[in-house]
Design a protein around this motif. Structure first.
Motif, short mmCIF file in Angstrom:
data_model
loop_
_atom_site.label_atom_id
_atom_site.label_comp_id
_atom_site.label_asym_id
_atom_site.label_seq_id
_atom_site.Cartn_x
_atom_site.Cartn_y
_atom_site.Cartn_z
N LYS A 15 0.85 -1.19 0.00
CA LYS A 15 0.00 0.00 0.00
C LYS A 15 0.89 1.24 0.00
O LYS A 15 2.00 1.21 0.52
N HIS A 36 3.09 0.94 15.71
CA HIS A 36 2.49 -0.25 15.09
C HIS A 36 3.09 -1.50 15.72
O HIS A 36 4.27 -1.55 16.05
N GLN A 86 7.06 0.41 7.36
CA GLN A 86 6.77 1.48 6.42
C GLN A 86 8.05 2.22 6.04
O GLN A 86 9.04 2.18 6.77
N TYR A 106 -2.49 -0.84 15.37
CA TYR A 106 -2.10 0.45 15.96
C TYR A 106 -2.12 0.37 17.48
O TYR A 106 -3.02 -0.21 18.07
C1 T46 Z 1 1.68 6.11 10.19
C2 T46 Z 1 1.86 7.54 9.84
C3 T46 Z 1 3.22 7.85 9.28
C4 T46 Z 1 -7.29 4.42 6.48
O1 T46 Z 1 -8.53 4.27 6.45
N1 T46 Z 1 -6.48 3.59 5.76
C5 T46 Z 1 -5.14 3.69 5.79
O2 T46 Z 1 -4.44 2.91 5.13
C6 T46 Z 1 -4.54 4.70 6.62
C7 T46 Z 1 -3.03 4.82 6.70
C8 T46 Z 1 -5.37 5.54 7.34
N2 T46 Z 1 -6.71 5.40 7.24
C9 T46 Z 1 -7.57 6.34 7.95
C10 T46 Z 1 -7.59 6.18 9.46
C11 T46 Z 1 -7.92 7.57 9.96
O3 T46 Z 1 -9.32 7.75 9.96
O4 T46 Z 1 -7.09 7.68 7.72
C12 T46 Z 1 -7.34 8.49 8.86
C13 T46 Z 1 -6.06 9.19 9.29
O5 T46 Z 1 -5.14 8.20 9.79
P1 T46 Z 1 -4.14 8.51 10.99
O6 T46 Z 1 -4.81 9.37 12.00
O7 T46 Z 1 -3.60 7.20 11.46
O8 T46 Z 1 -3.02 9.38 10.24
P2 T46 Z 1 -1.56 9.71 10.75
O9 T46 Z 1 -1.00 10.68 9.81
O10 T46 Z 1 -1.56 10.05 12.19
O11 T46 Z 1 -0.75 8.30 10.62
C14 T46 Z 1 -0.48 7.76 9.33
C15 T46 Z 1 -0.67 6.24 9.34
O12 T46 Z 1 -2.00 5.92 9.79
C16 T46 Z 1 0.32 5.55 10.24
O13 T46 Z 1 0.34 4.16 9.95
O14 T46 Z 1 2.64 5.46 10.57
O15 T46 Z 1 0.86 8.04 8.96
#
Ligand code: T46
Length: 143
Positions: free
Chosen positions: A40, A59, A64, A127
């Motif tokens: 992905k 994680h 990643q 997570y």
């Molecule tokens: C990480 C950092 C570097 C999805 O539905 N599918 C996905 O594959 C991903 C990555 C996120 N989402 C949804 C989950 C949340 O509702 O997107 C939204 C934002 O995700 P998150 O709050 O986790 O975003 P970050 O920027 O805090 O974290 C992301 C990645 O989630 C994480 O794996 O390591 O970027």
């Protein structure tokens, strides 16, 4: 380039083919630069609020590779024992993020664009979003 001090992380250096003023082309290849099979990719941009803080999780298993392909931000890593701040401002210099690393991303420039390559699909259960639970997890007190 500074050294990575935390566990389960590494710098990834990509070759860049520059053709000024006609642009740069950066290349990453599985196994050569990216140490896992990519399932992905996603990008993060438009962090227009200067107070934005992203990440604040770890994680359990996900691997990643993270590249700041435009602009800059600060990546804060914590393996439960050591902490490190990395200024991400060079598209040719990414970071491999292995499992069990607490990450916080902040101080995004307005033009910041982050590209993330991931070794697996989205799994909510992978997570750890609570810091105390993360510390217990890395110190093997809970599964
Ligand atoms: C990480 C950092 C570097 C999805 O539905 N599918 C996905 O594959 C991903 C990555 C996120 N989402 C949804 C989950 C949340 O509702 O997107 C939204 C934002 O995700 P998150 O709050 O986790 O975003 P970050 O920027 O805090 O974290 C992301 C990645 O989630 C994480 O794996 O390591 O970027």
């Amino acid at each position: 380039m500074a050294k990575i001090k935390v566990k389960n992380a590494n710098f990834i250096k990509l070759p860049i083919f520059s053709n000024y003023p006609h642009g740069d082309l950066g290349v990453g290849e599985i196994k050569k630069n990216i140490p896992f099979a990519i399932k992905k990719f996603y990008f993060i941009n438009h962090m227009f609020d200067p107070k934005t803080i992203r990440g604040r999780h770890a994680h359990k298993k996900l691997q990643q590779a993270l590249f700041c392909i435009n602009g800059s931000f600060e990546l804060h890593l914590d393996d439960g024992y050591k902490k490190q701040r990395i200024l991400m401002n060079d598209p040719s210099s990414g970071v491999f993020l292995g499992a069990k690393l607490w990450r916080v991303m902040k101080k995004f420039s307005r033009d910041c664009v982050i590209l993330v390559l991931a070794g697996d699909y989205y799994k909510k259960n992978d997570y750890i979003r609570d810091y105390e639970s993360f510390l217990r997890y890395v110190k093997n007190k809970t599964k």
